[in-house]
Each structure stands twice: as C-alpha cells, then as structure tokens.
Design a protein around this motif. Structure first.
Motif, PDB file in Angstrom:
ATOM      1  N   ILE A 132       0.853  -1.198   0.000  1.00 11.39           N
ATOM      2  CA  ILE A 132       0.000   0.000   0.000  1.00 11.39           C
ATOM      3  C   ILE A 132       0.886   1.244   0.000  1.00 11.39           C
ATOM      4  CG2 ILE A 132      -2.048   1.059   1.030  1.00 11.39           C
ATOM      5  CD1 ILE A 132      -2.622  -1.449   2.510  1.00 11.39           C
ATOM      6  N   MET A 133       1.801   1.290  -0.942  1.00 14.54           N
ATOM      7  CA  MET A 133       2.795   2.365  -1.024  1.00 14.54           C
ATOM      8  C   MET A 133       2.902   2.840  -2.463  1.00 14.54           C
ATOM      9  SD  MET A 133       6.839   2.217   0.064  1.00 14.54           S
ATOM     10  CE  MET A 133       6.451   1.980   1.798  1.00 14.54           C
ATOM     11  N   SER A 134       3.031   4.139  -2.646  1.00 13.22           N
ATOM     12  CA  SER A 134       3.123   4.694  -3.988  1.00 13.22           C
ATOM     13  C   SER A 134       4.474   4.365  -4.616  1.00 13.22           C
ATOM     14  CB  SER A 134       2.936   6.212  -3.949  1.00 13.22           C
ATOM     15  OG  SER A 134       4.052   6.837  -3.337  1.00 13.22           O
ATOM     16  N   GLU A 135       4.522   4.469  -5.929  1.00 15.86           N
ATOM     17  CA  GLU A 135       5.769   4.218  -6.654  1.00 15.86           C
ATOM     18  C   GLU A 135       6.859   5.179  -6.200  1.00 15.86           C
ATOM     19  OE1 GLU A 135       7.495   4.580 -11.241  1.00 15.86           O
ATOM     20  OE2 GLU A 135       5.378   4.856 -10.814  1.00 15.86           O
ATOM     21  N   ARG A 136       6.503   6.439  -6.023  1.00 13.98           N
ATOM     22  CA  ARG A 136       7.503   7.436  -5.644  1.00 13.98           C
ATOM     23  C   ARG A 136       8.114   7.128  -4.281  1.00 13.98           C
ATOM     24  NH1 ARG A 136       6.405  13.952  -4.820  1.00 13.98           N
ATOM     25  NH2 ARG A 136       8.499  14.483  -4.101  1.00 13.98           N
ATOM     26  N   THR A 137       7.270   6.797  -3.302  1.00 17.89           N
ATOM     27  CA  THR A 137       7.773   6.492  -1.958  1.00 17.89           C
ATOM     28  C   THR A 137       8.648   5.245  -1.979  1.00 17.89           C
ATOM     29  OG1 THR A 137       5.790   7.475  -0.979  1.00 17.89           O
ATOM     30  CG2 THR A 137       7.102   6.024   0.421  1.00 17.89           C
ATOM     31  N   ALA A 138       8.236   4.229  -2.736  1.00 12.86           N
ATOM     32  CA  ALA A 138       9.027   3.005  -2.828  1.00 12.86           C
ATOM     33  C   ALA A 138      10.385   3.288  -3.459  1.00 12.86           C
ATOM     34  CB  ALA A 138       8.280   1.955  -3.643  1.00 12.86           C
ATOM     35  N   ARG A 139      10.398   4.121  -4.487  1.00 14.17           N
ATOM     36  CA  ARG A 139      11.659   4.442  -5.165  1.00 14.17           C
ATOM     37  C   ARG A 139      12.588   5.244  -4.250  1.00 14.17           C
ATOM     38  NH1 ARG A 139      12.241   4.063 -10.502  1.00 14.17           N
ATOM     39  NH2 ARG A 139       9.988   4.199 -10.827  1.00 14.17           N
ATOM     40  N   GLU A 140      12.024   6.207  -3.526  1.00 11.36           N
ATOM     41  CA  GLU A 140      12.832   7.002  -2.598  1.00 11.36           C
ATOM     42  C   GLU A 140      13.387   6.129  -1.475  1.00 11.36           C
ATOM     43  OE1 GLU A 140      10.181  10.037  -1.321  1.00 11.36           O
ATOM     44  OE2 GLU A 140      10.605  11.379  -3.018  1.00 11.36           O
ATOM     45  N   SER A 141      12.590   5.178  -1.001  1.00  6.19           N
ATOM     46  CA  SER A 141      13.049   4.271   0.062  1.00  6.19           C
ATOM     47  C   SER A 141      14.208   3.407  -0.440  1.00  6.19           C
ATOM     48  CB  SER A 141      11.895   3.387   0.533  1.00  6.19           C
ATOM     49  OG  SER A 141      10.833   4.167   1.047  1.00  6.19           O
ATOM     50  N   LEU A 142      14.074   2.901  -1.662  1.00  9.44           N
ATOM     51  CA  LEU A 142      15.128   2.074  -2.241  1.00  9.44           C
ATOM     52  C   LEU A 142      16.415   2.862  -2.395  1.00  9.44           C
ATOM     53  CD1 LEU A 142      16.217  -0.466  -3.657  1.00  9.44           C
ATOM     54  CD2 LEU A 142      15.167   0.375  -5.764  1.00  9.44           C
ATOM     55  N   TYR A 143      16.316   4.074  -2.918  1.00  9.86           N
ATOM     56  CA  TYR A 143      17.507   4.899  -3.121  1.00  9.86           C
ATOM     57  C   TYR A 143      18.186   5.222  -1.789  1.00  9.86           C
ATOM     58  CZ  TYR A 143      20.367   9.026  -4.009  1.00  9.86           C
ATOM     59  OH  TYR A 143      21.398   9.918  -4.044  1.00  9.86           O
ATOM     60  N   THR A 144      17.400   5.637  -0.799  1.00 10.89           N
ATOM     61  CA  THR A 144      17.982   6.023   0.485  1.00 10.89           C
ATOM     62  C   THR A 144      18.566   4.820   1.209  1.00 10.89           C
ATOM     63  OG1 THR A 144      16.302   7.761   0.634  1.00 10.89           O
ATOM     64  CG2 THR A 144      17.569   7.284   2.616  1.00 10.89           C
ATOM     65  N   LEU A 145      17.899   3.673   1.135  1.00 13.19           N
ATOM     66  CA  LEU A 145      18.454   2.477   1.778  1.00 13.19           C
ATOM     67  C   LEU A 145      19.774   2.067   1.127  1.00 13.19           C
ATOM     68  CD1 LEU A 145      16.753  -0.547   3.252  1.00 13.19           C
ATOM     69  CD2 LEU A 145      18.400  -0.992   1.457  1.00 13.19           C
ATOM     70  N   SER A 146      19.846   2.112  -0.196  1.00 14.48           N
ATOM     71  CA  SER A 146      21.084   1.731  -0.891  1.00 14.48           C
ATOM     72  C   SER A 146      22.222   2.658  -0.505  1.00 14.48           C
ATOM     73  CB  SER A 146      20.859   1.771  -2.407  1.00 14.48           C
ATOM     74  OG  SER A 146      19.820   0.897  -2.790  1.00 14.48           O
ATOM     75  N   ARG A 147      21.941   3.963  -0.491  1.00 15.06           N
ATOM     76  CA  ARG A 147      22.965   4.924  -0.101  1.00 15.06           C
ATOM     77  C   ARG A 147      23.296   4.802   1.384  1.00 15.06           C
ATOM     78  NH1 ARG A 147      22.274  10.147   1.725  1.00 15.06           N
ATOM     79  NH2 ARG A 147      20.085  10.104   1.102  1.00 15.06           N
ATOM     80  N   GLY A 148      22.258   4.561   2.188  1.00 14.47           N
ATOM     81  CA  GLY A 148      22.468   4.479   3.623  1.00 14.47           C
ATOM     82  C   GLY A 148      23.290   3.284   4.053  1.00 14.47           C
TER      83      GLY A 148
END
Length: 362
Positions: free
Chosen positions: A202-218
């Motif tokens: 139940i998550m938008s594409e934008r939020t999922a993409r931002e989460s993926l990017y931040t987790l990878s960088r983090g």
C-alpha cells in the motif's frame, strides 16, 4: 481577474486566447499537451501569476474537476490562491496522468492509502510473536535473514529522516521504518518494479523508489567502514574456514567472475568499460588485484598437504589468465581425479553464477 497594464483580464478573455478545457477521458499525451497549451495561453494573455492556478482550475472538467475541488477543500482557498503555477503544473501532471488510468474509486484509494493497515499487515505476517511467515520464509523471500534486516533497518532509522515515522500537516500517520525498509529490500531481492508496491505494501511508486535509493545509499554510508573494505587477515582466515567446511577447498577466498550487461529495467545503465567488454578486459580495469601485483598485499598463509602458501585463491573459469591466485579446471579432463575436481570446482562456483543471474534479471 488579472490586470494587464490598466486592463483587468477576465476569465472569458483568457479562455478566448486558446485555453481549452481538460477532461480525464483524454489520453496521457493530451495531459501534457494541455499543460503546455496552458503555458502558451498565459503568455499570450499576459496573465498574472496570482490568476494562473485559478484560471486553469476553471478549465478542469469531470473527474479532474472533482479531484481539484477536493484538494481545494482540504488545503483551503488561501493556500490555493498562493500557489505558483510552475509548481502546481508539475503536481497536476502526475495527478492527471494517474486519473487517466484509474477509476474514481481507485483514485480515492490512491489519495487515502491506509498506511496503518499496510503496516499492521506487514507486521502480522513477518514480525509479530505469532507471525504468519517464519525466519526461513523471510530469508527465502527477501534473500537475507530477519535479524540482519533489523540490524540494517534500526541504524538507518536513527540516521535518516525518511525512515522515521512522521505525520503530515493533517495529522495522518506516514510509513513506518519497517514498512519502507521492507519495500526497498523487496525491490532489490525480487527484482520488482516500484509500481508493484501498491498491492501488498500500500505504497506509492515514488515512496518506494525514494526508500530504495535512500536504503542503498544508507547501507554504504552506515556500514561501509566495516563491511565495504579490504578484508583483514582475520577476515581471510574466516573465509578459509567457511569455504573449507562448505566446499572442501583449503585456502579459497571465493569465486570470481567478470561480466558486462545492460540492466533490463534500466537499459541505459552501464557497468564496466567502453569497448569490448569480455571477462578479461573487465578484469584488467578492476583494482581488485592491484595490491597483489604491486607487492603490497598482506600475507594470508594457509597449508595444503604440508605445503604453505602466502595468499589465498579464487575459483574461475577457463578464460582467465594463468595467475597464481586463480584456480581453474581443464576444459576436457581425462583422468578421473581431474573429472572429480572439475565437478567440485564448478559446483563451488555456482554462488557467483547465481549472483549474476539475479543482477541480470533486475
């Protein structure tokens, strides 16, 4: 109304300058074209900034009009009047495209995602005391253990605001740390597109993409000093023990393979060097063996059949050069002993082959 010189521009005069109405029945290309036409109409009519959003909203029809009226009620007329067209147009572009592909009920679901329900569903499935899916299921689905996942998620929560539970201006709860981290790990582990997160997460594409990017960088920024570094002597000794127990190879550091490919879900991504990108050329550009070639590598001795060797080795296939740190097999072994070794060596190399298989599929 908008004032042009000493003249006040009315909506009727603005409409006469070529401004057309917009209905969600039009296709996605028409959505962008309409926004471009609006920009031209603003220039032609010399419409002032404080009238642009109000005039444009009067041209929305059907579901688009209903949607904007709901937004206006939520944020208030004062906020709408203060909106700048350049920012509003970008917001509208996304929303109008979504409305083209969705029915009215689906739009309401998009605008009012039940994040609490999504978190409770996720927590009940994987993290509750009486969970539905156990630790083995979690590792099978997400390609890492639940304990390791939590050891990643908790430090990221402390370090990055995006992974912290927040509330919006209306007091609505945002996504939890577990929610966003699981979505990001799922995208990486299963090779899914961010658009698929709306079904279960139940998550938008934008939020999922931002989460993926931040987790990878983090992960790099948080754990890089510990895990993304050259192995120490202690690390190498542990690798020796692990590979001996699992594969029966003494002194084995791991398997190595080099490749070049286009990422299926990102066709313009490039990994490697320009030109002919076979295994050997990619290896020549890699710094992995620079210390060994320059005599700077630390000794990591191991003993086989009473003979001591200074450095460990990697399992490779036949295309690689004859380096002492590479252990290859004969392409067509004759002796039974060589045939057995070939089977064992190729079996031990399956880990790196699987890794490339997963990456090529993403």
């Amino acid at each position: 109304m908008a004032i042009v010189g000493a003249h006040t521009l009315s909506f009727q005069e603005f409409h006469a300058c070529g401004a057309l109405t917009f209905s969600t029945e039009k296709d996605s290309i028409a959505s962008r074209r309409w926004l471009a036409d609006m920009a031209n109409a603003f220039r032609t009519s010399f419409c002032t900034e404080d009238s642009k959003v109000r005039f444009a909203s009067c041209l929305l029809k059907d579901m688009a009009q209903d949607w904007w009226e709901e937004v206006a009620r939520e944020v208030g007329d004062d906020v709408v009047d203060a909106m700048m067209w350049e920012i509003t147009a970008k917001f509208w572009e996304r929303a109008l495209l979504v409305m083209h592909y969705a029915k009215d009920e689906e739009i309401k679901k998009m605008l009012n995602r039940n994040r609490e329900e999504g978190h409770e569903h996720l927590y009940r499935d994987y993290f509750a005391d009486n969970y539905v899916y156990g630790s083995k299921d979690f590792k099978r689905i997400f390609r890492l253990s639940r304990d390791v996942f939590l050891q990643i998620a908790n430090p990221l929560k402390s370090r990055y605001e995006i992974f912290q539970l927040r509330y919006d201006a209306r007091g609505r709860r945002g996504f939890t740390t577990l929610h966003k981290c699981v979505a990001a790990i799922r995208l990486m582990a299963m090779g899914e597109s961010p658009e698929t997160m709306d079904d279960y997460m139940i998550m938008s594409e934008r939020t999922a993409r931002e989460s993926l990017y931040t987790l990878s960088r983090g992960v790099v920024e948080t754990f890089g000093d510990v895990y993304l570094r050259k192995p120490s002597l202690h690390d190498l000794q542990e690798l020796y023990v692990a590979h001996e127990e699992r594969h029966g190879f003494l002194g084995m550091i791991g398997s190595i393979d080099c490749t070049h490919w286009k990422w299926k879900n990102c066709p313009h991504a490039f990994f490697g060097v320009a030109g002919s990108n076979n295994d050997v050329n990619v290896l020549d550009q890699s710094p992995i063996f620079d210390d060994l070639f320059n005599g700077k590598a630390s000794d990591a001795p191991f003993t086989v059949n009473g003979n001591e060797y200074k450095y460990g080795y990697y399992l490779t296939d036949g295309i690689y050069p004859q380096y002492s740190t590479f252990v290859k097999v004969s392409r067509h072994p004759v002796e039974e002993r060589d045939k057995v070794f070939k089977r064992r060596q190729e079996g031990a190399r399956e880990d790196v082959e699987r890794a490339f298989g997963v990456l090529r599929a993403k």
